[in-house]
Design a protein around this motif. Sequence first.
Motif, mmCIF file in Angstrom:
data_model
loop_
_atom_site.group_PDB
_atom_site.id
_atom_site.type_symbol
_atom_site.label_atom_id
_atom_site.label_comp_id
_atom_site.label_asym_id
_atom_site.label_seq_id
_atom_site.Cartn_x
_atom_site.Cartn_y
_atom_site.Cartn_z
ATOM 1 N N ALA A 1 47.100 45.635 50.899
ATOM 2 C CA ALA A 1 46.452 46.608 50.015
ATOM 3 C C ALA A 1 45.864 45.918 48.790
ATOM 4 C CB ALA A 1 47.442 47.692 49.601
ATOM 5 N N LEU A 2 46.557 44.923 48.278
ATOM 6 C CA LEU A 2 46.069 44.182 47.129
ATOM 7 C C LEU A 2 44.795 43.412 47.483
ATOM 8 C CD1 LEU A 2 46.594 43.460 44.204
ATOM 9 C CD2 LEU A 2 48.112 41.653 44.992
ATOM 10 N N PHE A 3 44.764 42.840 48.668
ATOM 11 C CA PHE A 3 43.561 42.138 49.124
ATOM 12 C C PHE A 3 42.379 43.106 49.228
ATOM 13 C CE2 PHE A 3 40.879 40.773 52.723
ATOM 14 C CZ PHE A 3 40.341 39.634 52.154
ATOM 15 N N ARG A 4 42.611 44.285 49.800
ATOM 16 C CA ARG A 4 41.535 45.282 49.910
ATOM 17 C C ARG A 4 41.039 45.703 48.521
ATOM 18 N NH1 ARG A 4 44.816 46.985 54.083
ATOM 19 N NH2 ARG A 4 45.820 48.580 52.807
ATOM 20 N N LEU A 5 41.968 45.927 47.604
ATOM 21 C CA LEU A 5 41.595 46.331 46.251
ATOM 22 C C LEU A 5 40.803 45.233 45.552
ATOM 23 C CD1 LEU A 5 41.820 48.397 43.913
ATOM 24 C CD2 LEU A 5 43.976 47.280 43.296
ATOM 25 N N ASP A 6 41.256 43.996 45.635
ATOM 26 C CA ASP A 6 40.566 42.883 44.997
ATOM 27 C C ASP A 6 39.159 42.724 45.571
ATOM 28 O OD1 ASP A 6 40.702 40.696 43.074
ATOM 29 O OD2 ASP A 6 40.720 39.350 44.798
ATOM 30 N N THR A 7 39.020 42.895 46.869
ATOM 31 C CA THR A 7 37.716 42.793 47.522
ATOM 32 C C THR A 7 36.790 43.909 47.064
ATOM 33 O OG1 THR A 7 38.728 41.718 49.431
ATOM 34 C CG2 THR A 7 36.555 42.693 49.769
ATOM 35 N N GLU A 8 37.334 45.094 46.871
ATOM 36 C CA GLU A 8 36.549 46.227 46.367
ATOM 37 C C GLU A 8 36.109 45.997 44.924
ATOM 38 O OE1 GLU A 8 37.785 50.447 44.548
ATOM 39 O OE2 GLU A 8 38.413 50.184 46.626
ATOM 40 N N LEU A 9 37.017 45.504 44.103
ATOM 41 C CA LEU A 9 36.732 45.324 42.687
ATOM 42 C C LEU A 9 35.819 44.142 42.403
ATOM 43 C CD1 LEU A 9 40.311 45.927 41.232
ATOM 44 C CD2 LEU A 9 38.390 47.528 41.294
ATOM 45 N N PHE A 10 36.013 43.067 43.134
ATOM 46 C CA PHE A 10 35.278 41.823 42.881
ATOM 47 C C PHE A 10 34.666 41.298 44.178
ATOM 48 C CE2 PHE A 10 39.007 42.045 40.030
ATOM 49 C CZ PHE A 10 38.340 42.229 38.824
ATOM 50 N N PRO A 11 33.685 41.990 44.727
ATOM 51 C CA PRO A 11 33.169 41.607 46.053
ATOM 52 C C PRO A 11 32.666 40.165 46.147
ATOM 53 C CG PRO A 11 31.798 43.319 45.037
ATOM 54 C CD PRO A 11 32.981 43.134 44.165
ATOM 55 N N HIS A 12 32.141 39.624 45.061
ATOM 56 C CA HIS A 12 31.618 38.247 45.096
ATOM 57 C C HIS A 12 32.648 37.202 44.688
ATOM 58 C CE1 HIS A 12 27.711 39.896 45.892
ATOM 59 N NE2 HIS A 12 27.794 40.636 44.808
ATOM 60 N N PHE A 13 33.745 37.650 44.067
ATOM 61 C CA PHE A 13 34.726 36.702 43.554
ATOM 62 C C PHE A 13 36.153 37.043 43.969
ATOM 63 C CE2 PHE A 13 31.205 36.596 40.485
ATOM 64 C CZ PHE A 13 30.844 35.272 40.628
ATOM 65 N N ALA A 14 36.308 37.857 44.994
ATOM 66 C CA ALA A 14 37.654 38.231 45.449
ATOM 67 C C ALA A 14 38.392 36.995 45.953
ATOM 68 C CB ALA A 14 37.572 39.268 46.552
ATOM 69 N N TYR A 15 39.698 37.001 45.726
ATOM 70 C CA TYR A 15 40.513 35.921 46.259
ATOM 71 C C TYR A 15 40.576 36.026 47.778
ATOM 72 C CZ TYR A 15 42.346 34.934 41.585
ATOM 73 O OH TYR A 15 42.477 34.587 40.264
ATOM 74 N N PRO A 16 40.380 34.930 48.493
ATOM 75 C CA PRO A 16 40.644 34.964 49.935
ATOM 76 C C PRO A 16 42.114 35.335 50.156
ATOM 77 C CG PRO A 16 39.508 32.940 49.329
ATOM 78 C CD PRO A 16 39.917 33.615 48.042
ATOM 79 N N TYR A 17 42.409 35.960 51.264
ATOM 80 C CA TYR A 17 43.773 36.437 51.515
ATOM 81 C C TYR A 17 44.795 35.302 51.378
ATOM 82 C CZ TYR A 17 47.672 39.030 53.429
ATOM 83 O OH TYR A 17 48.882 39.645 53.580
#
Length: 163
Positions: A30-46
Amino acid sequence: MSAHPLVPFSPPSGIGPFHIRPASEDDLPALFRLDTELFPHFAYPYFVLRQLFDVYTDHLLVLDDGSSLHGYALSAPSPDGRRSWILGLGVAKQLRGQGLARGLMLETLRRLPIGGVHEVWLTVEPANTAAIALYRSLGFAEQGVRKDYFGPGDDRLLLALRH
């Protein structure tokens, strides 16, 4: 795991009960999905998020309403405990402006090693005026702009809170 209890947090607008708590291993998808939503260009890889969880377990906080995650904050104290970096702060877009990011930051700062941390550093996108206003209101001061911090054309404003 953390010795800190679940921290109830109700934003000033009364939009609902939230809890700020340390992330658990079960939160990672869930944290990965949230981070990807919030920071699509800079999300942490899983895998990086997983490793950050393993290294900074007590410093990865989530904002939880009992059914899903709505935000997170990640800090990374140095090994000597004198400096810490805020590596991530985010709240779901539909909940912004409600004081939730402030609550996450205040709890993050409260949990830093007592008596040891003298500086807290972070970077923010220079056009993110809402985040900059939040950080300034918490006592962070600008330290300048770092050109190409995240790569060509991705400048970041560097801020620090010193005790």
